[in-house]
Write a protein that holds these residues in place. Structure first.
Motif, PDB file in Angstrom:
ATOM      1  N   LEU A  91      22.831  41.219  33.233  1.00  0.00           N
ATOM      2  CA  LEU A  91      23.018  39.954  32.511  1.00  0.00           C
ATOM      3  C   LEU A  91      21.813  39.039  32.699  1.00  0.00           C
ATOM      4  N   LEU A  92      21.363  38.921  33.956  1.00  0.00           N
ATOM      5  CA  LEU A  92      20.233  38.043  34.287  1.00  0.00           C
ATOM      6  C   LEU A  92      19.142  38.857  34.960  1.00  0.00           C
ATOM      7  N   PRO A  93      17.912  38.812  34.455  1.00  0.00           N
ATOM      8  CA  PRO A  93      16.822  39.577  35.064  1.00  0.00           C
ATOM      9  C   PRO A  93      16.604  39.179  36.521  1.00  0.00           C
ATOM     10  N   GLY A  94      16.476  40.202  37.379  1.00  0.00           N
ATOM     11  CA  GLY A  94      16.207  39.945  38.782  1.00  0.00           C
ATOM     12  C   GLY A  94      17.400  39.478  39.581  1.00  0.00           C
ATOM     13  N   ILE A  95      18.605  39.546  39.009  1.00  0.00           N
ATOM     14  CA  ILE A  95      19.808  39.050  39.683  1.00  0.00           C
ATOM     15  C   ILE A  95      20.825  40.184  39.847  1.00  0.00           C
ATOM     16  N   VAL A  96      21.410  40.247  41.044  1.00  0.00           N
ATOM     17  CA  VAL A  96      22.487  41.184  41.351  1.00  0.00           C
ATOM     18  C   VAL A  96      23.794  40.408  41.418  1.00  0.00           C
ATOM     19  N   GLY A  97      24.870  41.019  40.953  1.00  0.00           N
ATOM     20  CA  GLY A  97      26.164  40.357  41.033  1.00  0.00           C
ATOM     21  C   GLY A  97      27.267  41.314  41.431  1.00  0.00           C
ATOM     22  N   PHE A  98      28.163  40.846  42.297  1.00  0.00           N
ATOM     23  CA  PHE A  98      29.403  41.549  42.633  1.00  0.00           C
ATOM     24  C   PHE A  98      30.555  40.661  42.197  1.00  0.00           C
ATOM     25  N   CYS A  99      31.658  41.266  41.770  1.00  0.00           N
ATOM     26  CA  CYS A  99      32.883  40.502  41.522  1.00  0.00           C
ATOM     27  C   CYS A  99      34.059  41.291  42.073  1.00  0.00           C
ATOM     28  N   ALA A 100      34.834  40.644  42.946  1.00  0.00           N
ATOM     29  CA  ALA A 100      36.002  41.273  43.563  1.00  0.00           C
ATOM     30  C   ALA A 100      37.268  40.656  42.991  1.00  0.00           C
ATOM     31  N   PRO A 101      38.233  41.469  42.585  1.00  0.00           N
ATOM     32  CA  PRO A 101      39.472  40.932  42.015  1.00  0.00           C
ATOM     33  C   PRO A 101      40.436  40.449  43.082  1.00  0.00           C
ATOM     34  N   VAL A 102      41.159  39.394  42.770  1.00  0.00           N
ATOM     35  CA  VAL A 102      42.248  38.891  43.614  1.00  0.00           C
ATOM     36  C   VAL A 102      43.532  39.038  42.815  1.00  0.00           C
ATOM     37  N   PHE A 103      44.524  39.702  43.393  1.00  0.00           N
ATOM     38  CA  PHE A 103      45.765  40.002  42.688  1.00  0.00           C
ATOM     39  C   PHE A 103      46.908  39.111  43.167  1.00  0.00           C
ATOM     40  N   ASP A 104      47.865  38.845  42.253  1.00  0.00           N
ATOM     41  CA  ASP A 104      49.040  38.062  42.630  1.00  0.00           C
ATOM     42  C   ASP A 104      50.167  38.986  43.058  1.00  0.00           C
ATOM     43  N   ALA A 105      51.339  38.404  43.308  1.00  0.00           N
ATOM     44  CA  ALA A 105      52.466  39.183  43.827  1.00  0.00           C
ATOM     45  C   ALA A 105      52.938  40.256  42.859  1.00  0.00           C
ATOM     46  N   ASP A 106      52.675  40.078  41.568  1.00  0.00           N
ATOM     47  CA  ASP A 106      53.083  41.058  40.560  1.00  0.00           C
ATOM     48  C   ASP A 106      52.023  42.117  40.308  1.00  0.00           C
ATOM     49  N   GLY A 107      50.895  42.029  41.018  1.00  0.00           N
ATOM     50  CA  GLY A 107      49.833  42.998  40.831  1.00  0.00           C
ATOM     51  C   GLY A 107      48.894  42.679  39.693  1.00  0.00           C
ATOM     52  N   HIS A 108      49.002  41.466  39.121  1.00  0.00           N
ATOM     53  CA  HIS A 108      48.097  41.046  38.057  1.00  0.00           C
ATOM     54  C   HIS A 108      46.871  40.371  38.666  1.00  0.00           C
ATOM     55  N   ILE A 109      45.723  40.506  38.018  1.00  0.00           N
ATOM     56  CA  ILE A 109      44.525  39.850  38.515  1.00  0.00           C
ATOM     57  C   ILE A 109      44.666  38.339  38.314  1.00  0.00           C
ATOM     58  N   ALA A 110      44.568  37.603  39.410  1.00  0.00           N
ATOM     59  CA  ALA A 110      44.721  36.144  39.360  1.00  0.00           C
ATOM     60  C   ALA A 110      43.375  35.459  39.180  1.00  0.00           C
ATOM     61  N   LEU A 111      42.348  36.026  39.792  1.00  0.00           N
ATOM     62  CA  LEU A 111      40.996  35.468  39.683  1.00  0.00           C
ATOM     63  C   LEU A 111      40.002  36.495  40.204  1.00  0.00           C
ATOM     64  N   GLY A 112      38.733  36.197  40.014  1.00  0.00           N
ATOM     65  CA  GLY A 112      37.678  37.026  40.570  1.00  0.00           C
ATOM     66  C   GLY A 112      36.762  36.174  41.426  1.00  0.00           C
ATOM     67  N   ILE A 113      36.327  36.714  42.571  1.00  0.00           N
ATOM     68  CA  ILE A 113      35.346  36.034  43.414  1.00  0.00           C
ATOM     69  C   ILE A 113      33.993  36.707  43.162  1.00  0.00           C
ATOM     70  N   VAL A 114      33.007  35.909  42.812  1.00  0.00           N
ATOM     71  CA  VAL A 114      31.714  36.423  42.376  1.00  0.00           C
ATOM     72  C   VAL A 114      30.631  36.042  43.389  1.00  0.00           C
TER      73      VAL A 114
END
Length: 263
Positions: free
Chosen positions: A204-227
């Motif tokens: 997406l951005l030249p020279g930039i690395v990114g990780f995103c980890a999912p956070v799930f709620d009690a129902d197993g749905h993705i609630a947010l991502g930490i980047v």
């Protein structure tokens, strides 16, 4: 001793008895008295006395046929009431400060909005490389770690139109670093699901690395991502490295706090 914080008095028997409830909450199913007592580190006779009281309060139930114990309706009510009061973004923001000290790079929080994965919180380290992102920005599904993470874990119906649009755009632009067919896109998202999180390098951005980890709620749905974002020169882009490992651990802890009991 001077400066020592005085511990507040409590009721030790309540704390001891809670050990039984904690064991039941982590068990795969109902337990026999001897197994429940052993896991809680107490004798069967002592555990039985607590369980009698817990049954009266409907915190625990006992099956008449198998004699096994399990959590009762009152425990369910307490759990649901607690979950209804949780604010996933608030919890994530509270952990970002400590996490940023561990990884030493810019962190962001994203949620699924009306138009896709949307940045709702952003914190930079003093040494952070400036990136052209703002609160409210909607991240692309295939060229950003955030987008790939959400695309892998939200419902396929929710992403289908966006996915087709981005694949078509990648085809028109002749991109070599992005999927240019739906089959390639699905394979990429399968890999994200297998890894349990997403990574991009110079996409997406030249020279930039990114990780995103999912956070799930009690129902197993993705609630947010930490980047986590950083320059390729100083950012550890390795799986299991100095950025990925604490990021994954923080996401798992947040998921657990929200009631998720996945693997």
């Amino acid at each position: 001793m001077a400066g020592k914080v005085k511990e507040r008095a409590g009721i030790q028997s309540v704390e001891v008895g809670f050990g039984l409830l904690e064991v039941l909450s982590k068990a795969q199913g109902p337990l026999m008295l001897r197994d429940l007592a052993a896991a809680a580190g107490m004798s069967a006779a002592k555990a039985h006395r607590y369980l009698v009281s817990f049954q009266r309060l409907a915190l625990v139930v006992q099956d008449g046929a198998s004699t096994r114990y399990d959590l009762g309706p009152a425990a369910l009510k307490l759990g649901l009431a607690s979950l209804s009061r949780l604010d996933a973004v608030k919890l994530a923001r509270e952990c970002v400060g400590q996490l940023i000290e561990q990884v030493g790079h810019t962190l962001a929080i994203a949620v699924w909005g009306n138009h896709g994965p949307t940045i709702v919180h952003w914190e930079e380290t003093p040494q952070a490389v400036t990136v052209n992102l703002r609160l409210g920005d909607v991240m692309p599904l295939l060229s950003s770690a955030t987008g790939r993470c959400f695309a892998a874990f939200v419902s396929r119906d929710a992403i289908a139109p966006l996915l087709k649009e981005e694949v078509a755009r990648a085809q028109r632009q002749g991109r070599k670093d992005m999927p240019t067919s739906l089959a390639e896109a699905r394979a990429l998202l399968d890999e994200v699901r297998q890894r349990g999180m997403a990574r991009v390098v110079d996409t997406l951005l030249p020279g930039i690395v990114g990780f995103c980890a999912p956070v799930f709620d009690a129902d197993g749905h993705i609630a947010l991502g930490i980047v986590a974002l950083g320059p390729t020169g100083t950012f550890d882009s390795a799986w299991g490295g100095a950025v990925e490992k604490p990021l994954r651990a923080a996401a798992r802890q947040l998921s657990s706090d929200l009631g998720w009991r996945g693997a």
